[in-house]
Scaffold this motif. Sequence first.
Motif, PDB file in Angstrom:
ATOM      1  N   ASN A 198       5.753  30.236 -30.092  1.00 15.75           N
ATOM      2  CA  ASN A 198       4.440  29.877 -28.521  1.00 15.75           C
ATOM      3  C   ASN A 198       5.524  29.992 -27.681  1.00 15.75           C
ATOM      4  O   ASN A 198       6.028  29.247 -26.750  1.00 15.75           O
ATOM      5  CB  ASN A 198       4.626  28.043 -28.650  1.00 15.75           C
ATOM      6  CG  ASN A 198       3.372  27.724 -29.916  1.00 15.75           C
ATOM      7  OD1 ASN A 198       2.300  27.127 -30.102  1.00 15.75           O
ATOM      8  ND2 ASN A 198       4.394  27.425 -30.991  1.00 15.75           N
ATOM      9  N   PRO A 199       5.212  31.034 -27.089  1.00 17.51           N
ATOM     10  CA  PRO A 199       5.802  32.157 -25.648  1.00 17.51           C
ATOM     11  C   PRO A 199       5.428  31.289 -24.595  1.00 17.51           C
ATOM     12  O   PRO A 199       4.258  31.045 -24.621  1.00 17.51           O
ATOM     13  CB  PRO A 199       5.920  33.178 -26.183  1.00 17.51           C
ATOM     14  CG  PRO A 199       4.779  33.741 -26.599  1.00 17.51           C
ATOM     15  CD  PRO A 199       4.586  32.645 -27.930  1.00 17.51           C
ATOM     16  N   ARG A 200       6.440  30.738 -23.720  1.00 14.54           N
ATOM     17  CA  ARG A 200       6.044  30.178 -22.520  1.00 14.54           C
ATOM     18  C   ARG A 200       5.645  29.059 -22.382  1.00 14.54           C
ATOM     19  O   ARG A 200       4.567  28.168 -21.548  1.00 14.54           O
ATOM     20  CB  ARG A 200       4.752  31.370 -21.706  1.00 14.54           C
ATOM     21  CG  ARG A 200       5.986  32.671 -21.253  1.00 14.54           C
ATOM     22  CD  ARG A 200       7.273  32.151 -20.644  1.00 14.54           C
ATOM     23  NE  ARG A 200       8.136  33.072 -20.171  1.00 14.54           N
ATOM     24  CZ  ARG A 200       8.801  33.506 -19.609  1.00 14.54           C
ATOM     25  NH1 ARG A 200       9.851  32.132 -19.422  1.00 14.54           N
ATOM     26  NH2 ARG A 200       9.731  34.211 -19.456  1.00 14.54           N
ATOM     27  N   ILE A 201       5.804  28.146 -23.375  1.00 13.12           N
ATOM     28  CA  ILE A 201       4.570  26.974 -24.096  1.00 13.12           C
ATOM     29  C   ILE A 201       5.549  26.030 -23.015  1.00 13.12           C
ATOM     30  O   ILE A 201       7.384  25.719 -22.241  1.00 13.12           O
ATOM     31  CB  ILE A 201       5.176  26.434 -24.915  1.00 13.12           C
ATOM     32  CG1 ILE A 201       4.239  25.447 -25.537  1.00 13.12           C
ATOM     33  CG2 ILE A 201       6.789  25.991 -25.564  1.00 13.12           C
ATOM     34  CD1 ILE A 201       4.456  24.466 -26.734  1.00 13.12           C
ATOM     35  N   THR A 202       4.814  25.026 -22.547  1.00 12.27           N
ATOM     36  CA  THR A 202       5.377  24.166 -21.305  1.00 12.27           C
ATOM     37  C   THR A 202       6.354  23.311 -21.823  1.00 12.27           C
ATOM     38  O   THR A 202       5.774  22.639 -23.586  1.00 12.27           O
ATOM     39  CB  THR A 202       4.103  23.332 -20.663  1.00 12.27           C
ATOM     40  OG1 THR A 202       3.797  22.047 -21.297  1.00 12.27           O
ATOM     41  CG2 THR A 202       3.850  24.710 -20.093  1.00 12.27           C
ATOM     42  N   TYR A 203       7.086  22.242 -21.480  1.00 11.22           N
ATOM     43  CA  TYR A 203       7.947  21.521 -22.117  1.00 11.22           C
ATOM     44  C   TYR A 203       7.466  20.403 -21.939  1.00 11.22           C
ATOM     45  O   TYR A 203       7.470  19.473 -23.277  1.00 11.22           O
ATOM     46  CB  TYR A 203       8.947  20.439 -20.958  1.00 11.22           C
ATOM     47  CG  TYR A 203      10.297  21.504 -20.188  1.00 11.22           C
ATOM     48  CD1 TYR A 203      10.924  20.994 -21.270  1.00 11.22           C
ATOM     49  CD2 TYR A 203      10.319  22.270 -19.533  1.00 11.22           C
ATOM     50  CE1 TYR A 203      12.426  21.125 -20.985  1.00 11.22           C
ATOM     51  CE2 TYR A 203      11.153  23.000 -19.193  1.00 11.22           C
ATOM     52  CZ  TYR A 203      12.406  22.793 -19.502  1.00 11.22           C
ATOM     53  OH  TYR A 203      13.177  23.768 -19.825  1.00 11.22           O
ATOM     54  N   ASN A 204       6.184  19.729 -21.477  1.00 12.45           N
ATOM     55  CA  ASN A 204       5.326  18.447 -22.137  1.00 12.45           C
ATOM     56  C   ASN A 204       4.275  18.925 -23.524  1.00 12.45           C
ATOM     57  O   ASN A 204       4.329  17.993 -24.339  1.00 12.45           O
ATOM     58  CB  ASN A 204       4.362  18.284 -20.677  1.00 12.45           C
ATOM     59  CG  ASN A 204       4.947  17.787 -19.580  1.00 12.45           C
ATOM     60  OD1 ASN A 204       5.532  16.590 -20.143  1.00 12.45           O
ATOM     61  ND2 ASN A 204       4.493  17.562 -18.806  1.00 12.45           N
ATOM     62  N   GLU A 205       3.604  20.407 -23.384  1.00  7.86           N
ATOM     63  CA  GLU A 205       3.091  20.042 -24.849  1.00  7.86           C
ATOM     64  C   GLU A 205       3.679  20.767 -25.885  1.00  7.86           C
ATOM     65  O   GLU A 205       3.392  20.548 -26.936  1.00  7.86           O
ATOM     66  CB  GLU A 205       2.865  21.998 -24.534  1.00  7.86           C
ATOM     67  CG  GLU A 205       1.573  21.953 -23.049  1.00  7.86           C
ATOM     68  CD  GLU A 205       1.475  23.279 -22.580  1.00  7.86           C
ATOM     69  OE1 GLU A 205      -0.263  23.836 -22.875  1.00  7.86           O
ATOM     70  OE2 GLU A 205       1.601  24.634 -23.227  1.00  7.86           O
ATOM     71  N   ALA A 206       5.089  21.160 -25.253  1.00  6.48           N
ATOM     72  CA  ALA A 206       6.576  21.290 -26.551  1.00  6.48           C
ATOM     73  C   ALA A 206       6.663  19.833 -27.415  1.00  6.48           C
ATOM     74  O   ALA A 206       6.883  19.682 -28.311  1.00  6.48           O
ATOM     75  CB  ALA A 206       7.316  21.714 -26.361  1.00  6.48           C
ATOM     76  N   ALA A 207       7.747  18.889 -26.510  1.00  6.36           N
ATOM     77  CA  ALA A 207       7.292  17.505 -26.376  1.00  6.36           C
ATOM     78  C   ALA A 207       6.239  16.899 -27.575  1.00  6.36           C
ATOM     79  O   ALA A 207       6.519  16.432 -28.286  1.00  6.36           O
ATOM     80  CB  ALA A 207       7.534  16.943 -25.507  1.00  6.36           C
ATOM     81  N   ALA A 208       4.912  17.116 -27.114  1.00  6.97           N
ATOM     82  CA  ALA A 208       4.043  16.518 -27.856  1.00  6.97           C
ATOM     83  C   ALA A 208       3.451  17.242 -29.317  1.00  6.97           C
ATOM     84  O   ALA A 208       3.497  16.564 -29.966  1.00  6.97           O
ATOM     85  CB  ALA A 208       2.904  17.231 -27.274  1.00  6.97           C
ATOM     86  N   ASP A 209       4.129  18.462 -29.241  1.00  7.79           N
ATOM     87  CA  ASP A 209       3.703  18.952 -30.441  1.00  7.79           C
ATOM     88  C   ASP A 209       5.394  18.516 -31.459  1.00  7.79           C
ATOM     89  O   ASP A 209       4.603  18.779 -32.692  1.00  7.79           O
ATOM     90  CB  ASP A 209       4.147  20.529 -30.634  1.00  7.79           C
ATOM     91  CG  ASP A 209       2.780  20.980 -29.849  1.00  7.79           C
ATOM     92  OD1 ASP A 209       1.354  20.466 -29.680  1.00  7.79           O
ATOM     93  OD2 ASP A 209       2.761  22.633 -29.213  1.00  7.79           O
ATOM     94  N   LEU A 210       6.010  18.454 -31.167  1.00  4.42           N
ATOM     95  CA  LEU A 210       7.338  18.297 -31.862  1.00  4.42           C
ATOM     96  C   LEU A 210       7.381  16.491 -32.393  1.00  4.42           C
ATOM     97  O   LEU A 210       8.122  16.256 -33.005  1.00  4.42           O
ATOM     98  CB  LEU A 210       8.617  18.723 -30.917  1.00  4.42           C
ATOM     99  CG  LEU A 210       8.568  20.462 -31.534  1.00  4.42           C
ATOM    100  CD1 LEU A 210       9.453  20.584 -30.070  1.00  4.42           C
ATOM    101  CD2 LEU A 210       9.050  20.925 -32.788  1.00  4.42           C
TER     102      LEU A 210
END
Length: 328
Positions: free
Chosen positions: A21-33
């Motif tokens: 998931n290159p260039r993913i945002t902090y908010n998106e990554a935090a939600a996924d994880l």
Amino acid sequence: MTGVSTRLVRLLNMVPYFQANPRITYNEAAADLGVSVKQLRDDLTQLWMCGLPGYGPGDLIDFDFSGDTIEVTFTAGIDHPLRLTSPEATGVLVALRALLDVPGMVDPEAARSAIAKIESAAGHAGHHSEGTAVDEPAPIESEAAAAVRTAVRSGRALAIEYYSASHDVLSSRVVDPIRVVLVADHSYLEAWCRTAEGVRLFRFDRIVDARVLDEPAMPPPPAVQAAPDTSLFDPDSADPSLPTATLRVSRSASWMFDYYPLRVLAEHPDGSCDAAMTYASDDWMARFVLGFGSAVEVLAPEGLAERVRSAAVAALAAYEASAATRTE
């Protein structure tokens, strides 16, 4: 232990996740994880300090942070199947055996299964040159350590021969085991020492010999109910009544951080570090520092620094006097 295990699993999976998931945002990554943005930043900081042996520029996992996005730029091989060398396999086996005895272990059966698989791979290493986890058999745990674990599990008293590094003596003791604890990558037996009439921690690799006795372990109930006291080994939670030394550790002695309870305070361009270490005896600490020669310098407290200086000057004077006598 559960929280540590959960975070470890997440950290191991984060690098492949960011690769996918290159260039993913902090908010998106935090939600996924399934973590907060703050926890995500803490995890990224932790990963930034991990990598390949050498642990210098070009060895550590690296990320590119542009605006509010994240991209992994160097994986340090964490996205590839794990291949263990013999020393690495030995380290994993020692850690897994220690975790089996740590209260709160998530899945002991999983640990035993992993131990069996690593030992099996080690046993077949000589017959396969490709795809083998290790390249030579990993050593098994010492007889003394095995006896300690047997005594803890069976609730039996234990006779041990123990080397005290702080006093440089070997002593014989009968102890009543309470539990095994893991502190700073070392396994310790927590037990009621009948000689000292108190709870003591005995480091596994300093237990020279151990024999399970034919009598039940009977530590006092308050000692069993109390939480293990490991404050001396943890500079962040040490007893405030104990002194703490500030040391300048040269790059050549950086291996100390793998063996002694040191906390890094600052890093310098020449590779040296300032570190804190809690200790109980000025005499022991002075001898400890002197053993490293010029590789370790005491910055504080001044009293300890002066003790080390005086001992070094006296040793040099004695050496010079001896040398002068031999040349006469």
